[in-house]
Write an enzyme that holds these catalytic residues in place. Sequence first.
Site, mmCIF file in Angstrom:
data_model
loop_
_atom_site.group_PDB
_atom_site.id
_atom_site.type_symbol
_atom_site.label_atom_id
_atom_site.label_comp_id
_atom_site.label_asym_id
_atom_site.label_seq_id
_atom_site.Cartn_x
_atom_site.Cartn_y
_atom_site.Cartn_z
ATOM 1 N N GLY A 1 0.828 -1.206 0.000
ATOM 2 C CA GLY A 1 0.000 0.000 0.000
ATOM 3 C C GLY A 1 0.858 1.249 0.000
ATOM 4 N N TYR B 1 -15.172 -5.600 7.357
ATOM 5 C CA TYR B 1 -13.830 -5.007 7.425
ATOM 6 C C TYR B 1 -13.255 -5.168 8.826
ATOM 7 C CZ TYR B 1 -10.223 -1.343 7.285
ATOM 8 O OH TYR B 1 -9.035 -0.646 7.371
ATOM 9 N N PRO C 1 -4.497 3.068 14.305
ATOM 10 C CA PRO C 1 -4.643 4.532 14.220
ATOM 11 C C PRO C 1 -6.112 4.951 14.295
ATOM 12 C CG PRO C 1 -4.208 3.613 12.048
ATOM 13 C CD PRO C 1 -4.238 2.458 13.005
#
Length: 314
Positions: free
Chosen positions: A7, A135, A162
């Site tokens: 990513g 998710y 985060p």
Amino acid sequence: MIVLVTGGSGLVGSAIRELIESNPVEGEKWVFLSSKDANLCNYEETLQLFQKHKPTHVIHLAAMVGGLFQNMSHNLDFFKSNLDMNNNILQASFECKVSKVVSCLSTCVFPDKVTYPITEEMVHLGPPHPSNFGYSYAKRMIDVANRAYHEQHGCQFTAVIPCNIFGPHDNFNPQSSHVIPGLMHRMYNTIQNGGESFTVMGSGKPLRQFIYSKDLARLFVWVLREYQEIDPIILSVDESDEITIKNAAETIASAFGYQGELVFDTSKADGQFKKTASNGKLRKYCPDFKFTPFQQAVKETVDWYKENYHTARN
């Protein structure tokens, strides 16, 4: 030390790349990957990627991500894709004898019904919010796998959690983005079209903690180099920095210089009302870490977006 970043062209990956390029460390080689390099949902492609680059360390950021409404309509897709991707990264890391893996979770992994503030010990204490359970459960399984790999094979696999991230290189497509980049995209277009009012989906009352991608990049690199625990660590701004979606929308309007009226469409879902996270563990390790003020971070992101509108992910 060869660090492989999955990513690597996304929001956080781009921030880490800029940080590393501006502060290079002798003896470290960083490789930033994008979805063009391999299909990480395919194990053979993933393994070939690892065999090619021979990483000693991995930062795993790649994921299928989206905003509230996309999650609500595609929970199965989010669950399957992220589960496959995460399993492949960790197994390839084990097979290729990677020294350390740092994966990225999210505060949405926490239970929907929980006492606040959230701490790292609460990840598995109940089901997540139903709007994005696919998710959330897939991300939770990274923590389960990290513990299992460590217990059975001694692997140093860990994860960070985060709070809501924003910044340059974000996904600004309002159909699939998170709240801040989605608002920025629509406000930019409203201004270009001379709109006198701007509609925010939902009541604007939900509370969120937002972390600037450039701050998160600094913390990610610290975790990779210094953090030795297998247990995850929350990377979040302080609880006192939590704001409403209305506050966020007003700050974005101010950064754009938009003078029109903000209208809140209460017929649209708000999602989870709050998910206040404690950064107490982080503060024990990094008591003096300075976060970029929210207004400054939003202004820098808006300025970047205006300059890069035609090449940004819209």
